[in-house]
Scaffold this motif. Structure first.
Motif, PDB file in Angstrom:
ATOM      1  N   THR A 117       0.828  -1.205   0.000  1.00 32.69           N
ATOM      2  CA  THR A 117       0.000   0.000   0.000  1.00 32.69           C
ATOM      3  C   THR A 117       0.863   1.256   0.000  1.00 32.69           C
ATOM      4  O   THR A 117       0.358   2.353  -0.199  1.00 32.69           O
TER       5      THR A 117
ATOM      6  N   ARG B 125      -1.400   1.623  -7.880  1.00 32.88           N
ATOM      7  CA  ARG B 125      -2.716   1.654  -7.224  1.00 32.88           C
ATOM      8  C   ARG B 125      -3.744   1.002  -8.142  1.00 32.88           C
ATOM      9  O   ARG B 125      -3.676   1.175  -9.363  1.00 32.88           O
ATOM     10  N   PRO B 126      -4.724   0.284  -7.578  1.00 31.69           N
ATOM     11  CA  PRO B 126      -4.852  -0.064  -6.161  1.00 31.69           C
ATOM     12  C   PRO B 126      -4.081  -1.345  -5.842  1.00 31.69           C
ATOM     13  O   PRO B 126      -3.714  -2.097  -6.749  1.00 31.69           O
ATOM     14  N   ARG B 127      -3.859  -1.614  -4.570  1.00 32.02           N
ATOM     15  CA  ARG B 127      -3.241  -2.882  -4.172  1.00 32.02           C
ATOM     16  C   ARG B 127      -4.213  -4.019  -4.467  1.00 32.02           C
ATOM     17  O   ARG B 127      -5.416  -3.902  -4.227  1.00 32.02           O
TER      18      ARG B 127
END
Length: 326
Positions: free
Chosen positions: A140, A158-160
């Protein structure tokens, strides 16, 4: 030891006709989707007619559950780019993908691309590629990475990804360098079907084709009809062997016979440049028993060379059904 369900990724037998390539891939991909296969193997290289990431998106857009096994070679892209594709597919389709990590392509293609890394160093780069991709997909926070081949500073994707959408990594190389990287990166190690079928099984993944019929004799006759010996095809393979430093290709090519062995092992499709692996030929029951034996010894994942017509695909499914593992 209890045998477990096998995860199978079919791949079309070597195709030299660009007009048929996409159609055959889609035929096998849709068959795999209907039949409970994990996905389909997509090759990478200068001679591959359609870029595998583009083909993966095309397949995922026309199937409901397929998770393609995409060949990834660091010579063609940066780890961030590959991670971005994986993340994009997860968001677009809600499905994970599998990544077949490779370093090999024709020596002339490496020279054309200006890549002069020796064989061992290409595997060092591959290990860094996998490590950096995982960090980008899992973290993150921005990633700082310092390796021989890749360096990042506060790089963030992004995103994880959620755990269930994280890709799984396979390594198919057979050299000591490939085996080392597979261990260090915890990738699924692949191997070729061994000639004696009983010894030399030391990986959870295996690459081979299946040619099956109701009886052994019928399977052997049909296999020899489908894959015919041809001096011109053998010469074509001989020419490609002069343009590769692949350990597994050299191992298959050197000193092995194209005769169909009593135990069903058959290398002729490889020796005549019609497939990239050995074949296992036999009755549904024989192959089903062999698959159960492989699974009992730890096999979980199969890259399966497959002739891209409906009849042959149905015969393969009957062999897997006979194993009770599919």
């Amino acid at each position: 030891m209890t045998s477990s369900r096998l995860r199978v990724f079919p791949a079309i037998s070597r195709n030299r006709d660009p007009k048929k390539y996409v159609g055959e891939l889609m035929r096998v991909a849709q068959f795999a989707d209907r039949s409970g296969f994990a996905g389909i193997l997509l090759f990478e290289g200068n001679d591959v007619f359609v870029e595998p990431w583009a083909m993966a998106q095309h397949i995922m857009g026309q199937t409901t559950r397929s998770s393609p096994l995409i060949a990834v070679n660091p010579v063609y892209m940066h780890p961030f780019t590959a991670a971005k594709f994986v993340s994009s597919f997860a968001q677009l389709y809600g499905r994970k993908v599998y990544l077949n990590m490779i370093t090999g392509t024709a020596v002339s293609d490496l020279q054309g691309l200006g890549d002069e890394q020796p064989h061992g160093d290409r595997y060092v780069r591959l290990g860094e590629f996998v490590a950096l991709m995982r960090q980008l997909l899992e973290n993150t926070r921005p990633v700082n990475f310092e390796g021989r081949f890749y360096r990042t500073s506060n790089l963030q994707l992004r995103p994880r990804l959620t755990r269930e959408l994280m890709p799984e990594f396979l390594i198919a190389g057979q050299s000591e360098a490939a085996q080392r990287v597979a261990r260090e990166t915890d990738c699924i190690k692949m191997q070729m079907l061994p000639p004696d079928l009983d010894r030399g099984l030391d990986a959870p993944g295996m690459n081979f084709g299946i040619f099956a019929r109701e009886s052994r004799e019928e399977a052997r006759r049909a296999a020899k009809t489908r894959f015919r010996d041809n001096p011109d095809d053998r010469e074509l393979l001989s020419l490609t062997m002069e343009n590769t430093d692949s350990v597994w290709k050299r191992h298959l090519y050197d000193g092995q016979s194209g005769e169909l062995q009593e135990n069903g092992y058959w290398l002729l499709p490889f020796l005549t440049f019609q497939a990239d692996c050995p074949y296992l030929v036999g009755s549904y029951a024989e192959i089903g028993d062999r698959l159960k034996d492989f699974a009992a010894k730890g096999l979980t994942t199969i890259m399966l060379d497959m002739v891209a017509d409906e009849t042959e695909m149905q015969h393969v499914c009957k062999a897997f059904a006979a194993s009770g593992l599919f």
